[in-house]
Design an enzyme around this catalytic site. Sequence first.
Site, PDB file in Angstrom:
ATOM      1  CB  ALA A   7      -0.930  -0.009   1.214  1.00  0.00           C
ATOM      2  CG  HIS A  64      11.407  -2.508 -16.150  1.00  0.00           C
ATOM      3  ND1 HIS A  64      11.162  -1.433 -16.947  1.00  0.00           N
ATOM      4  CD2 HIS A  64      11.042  -2.125 -14.899  1.00  0.00           C
ATOM      5  CE1 HIS A  64      10.676  -0.439 -16.211  1.00  0.00           C
ATOM      6  NE2 HIS A  64      10.599  -0.831 -14.974  1.00  0.00           N
TER       7      HIS A  64
HETATM    8  N1  APR Z   1       3.844  -7.702   2.427  1.00  0.00           N
HETATM    9  C1  APR Z   1       3.054  -6.650   2.108  1.00  0.00           C
HETATM   10  N2  APR Z   1       3.551  -5.414   1.900  1.00  0.00           N
HETATM   11  C2  APR Z   1       4.868  -5.243   2.035  1.00  0.00           C
HETATM   12  C3  APR Z   1       5.752  -6.299   2.367  1.00  0.00           C
HETATM   13  C4  APR Z   1       5.169  -7.577   2.564  1.00  0.00           C
HETATM   14  N3  APR Z   1       5.912  -8.634   2.870  1.00  0.00           N
HETATM   15  N4  APR Z   1       7.006  -5.806   2.417  1.00  0.00           N
HETATM   16  C5  APR Z   1       6.943  -4.489   2.131  1.00  0.00           C
HETATM   17  N5  APR Z   1       5.646  -4.144   1.900  1.00  0.00           N
HETATM   18  C6  APR Z   1       5.091  -2.839   1.597  1.00  0.00           C
HETATM   19  C7  APR Z   1       5.737  -1.714   2.380  1.00  0.00           C
HETATM   20  O1  APR Z   1       5.251  -1.685   3.720  1.00  0.00           O
HETATM   21  C8  APR Z   1       5.331  -0.485   1.564  1.00  0.00           C
HETATM   22  O2  APR Z   1       4.121   0.086   2.051  1.00  0.00           O
HETATM   23  O3  APR Z   1       5.317  -2.459   0.228  1.00  0.00           O
HETATM   24  C9  APR Z   1       5.107  -1.051   0.158  1.00  0.00           C
HETATM   25  C10 APR Z   1       6.066  -0.466  -0.863  1.00  0.00           C
HETATM   26  O4  APR Z   1       5.738   0.851  -1.009  1.00  0.00           O
HETATM   27  P1  APR Z   1       6.819   2.019  -1.288  1.00  0.00           P
HETATM   28  O5  APR Z   1       7.947   1.887  -0.331  1.00  0.00           O
HETATM   29  O6  APR Z   1       6.070   3.316  -1.355  1.00  0.00           O
HETATM   30  O7  APR Z   1       7.390   1.630  -2.732  1.00  0.00           O
HETATM   31  P2  APR Z   1       6.707   1.922  -4.152  1.00  0.00           P
HETATM   32  O8  APR Z   1       7.210   3.199  -4.692  1.00  0.00           O
HETATM   33  O9  APR Z   1       5.247   1.709  -4.053  1.00  0.00           O
HETATM   34  O10 APR Z   1       7.379   0.745  -5.029  1.00  0.00           O
HETATM   35  C11 APR Z   1       7.050  -0.604  -4.794  1.00  0.00           C
HETATM   36  O11 APR Z   1       7.315  -1.190  -7.112  1.00  0.00           O
HETATM   37  O12 APR Z   1       8.078   0.093  -8.875  1.00  0.00           O
HETATM   38  C12 APR Z   1       8.407  -0.881  -7.935  1.00  0.00           C
HETATM   39  O13 APR Z   1      10.790  -0.572  -7.589  1.00  0.00           O
HETATM   40  C13 APR Z   1       9.523  -0.408  -7.018  1.00  0.00           C
HETATM   41  O14 APR Z   1       9.937  -2.552  -6.003  1.00  0.00           O
HETATM   42  C14 APR Z   1       9.306  -1.295  -5.818  1.00  0.00           C
HETATM   43  C15 APR Z   1       7.780  -1.488  -5.794  1.00  0.00           C
END
Ligand code: APR
Length: 312
Positions: free
Chosen positions: A10, A175
């Site tokens: 999220a 990518h």
């Molecule tokens: N289960 C559920 N959610 C998780 C878990 C898990 N095991 N581990 C991490 N998360 C959640 C984090 O708590 C965080 O809210 O994944 C979310 C990632 O969000 P952001 O840090 O805002 O990253 P974001 O910019 O959304 O990118 C997510 O997409 O484009 C790709 O490279 C980017 O790998 C990255 C992913």
Amino acid sequence: MNKKVTVVGAGNVGATVSQRLVEKELCDVVLIDIIEGVPQGKALDLTEAAPIEKHDAHLIGANDYKPSKGSDIVIITAGIPRKPGMSRDDLISTNAGIMKNVTREVARLSPEAVLIIVSNPLDAMCHVAYDASGFPKNRVIGMAGVLDSARFRAFIAMELDVSVENTHAFVLGGHGDTMVPLPRYSTVAGIPITELMPRERIDSLVERTANGGAEIVSLLKTGSAYYAPASAAVEMAESILKDKKKILPCAAYLEGEYDINGLFIGVPVKLGAKGIEKVIEIVLTDEEKAALEKSAAAVQGLKDTLKKLDAK
Ligand code: APR
């Protein structure tokens, strides 16, 4: 009954994906994250925007997977994003562990779902999800090419001062820095861009496209791109939910197509209710073939790294 899409993670990408899905009224959304309160808070905030945005899609936020049961699509964005100076590949060990756990949970509760993988390094994460889910190859799809070609299209429109709606772009490969934009299949109102701008301008747009993600990371400093990645994932989801059968560039598991075997690589595919319904093969020039082989070698390198991590 509305279609159901689960979005795991999220954060920036996952929340924006959720927003676009409900505001287009494509489905109900279950938003899952490990941080307590965050998916619930974002789901509630989006629900409270619904009267103004005029949609009746429902959102649920959760820290467990129960509400995701029976999803039509699961979009996985969980993981850590890049910081300045990091390549997508630097994320591999952390995100592979997260991807494996998340995929097992969602596959158990939604055995018929189509998985759209967004977390990076994308091609490697597709392999992890494919192995962990045990799903057939048509139901594990990586989001990369739609984003890369949208970036290329945006740059073409800026360069020629035309509407983005007139642009069409074609990108193959992994990518990353080895992605393979195909200028001769990239057009403005049907006219190949090779007829509209000199070679050096095309080369410079191609290079900007290949570094598109890094350009945003260096500006944001605290994370990576999310508006365009979210739009790209939602375009894929829409084609599946509505069985539109759009031809979109996606990371697909190849078994002989383009002479590539056992690797996820970006290729044009037909996306419908069953996920990938066809891999579209086009004839490549020798130069394009060589670029695609280089890209495949880079993905193979990531797959080998995963194997080593698994053995540890
Ligand atoms: N289960 C559920 N959610 C998780 C878990 C898990 N095991 N581990 C991490 N998360 C959640 C984090 O708590 C965080 O809210 O994944 C979310 C990632 O969000 P952001 O840090 O805002 O990253 P974001 O910019 O959304 O990118 C997510 O997409 O484009 C790709 O490279 C980017 O790998 C990255 C992913």
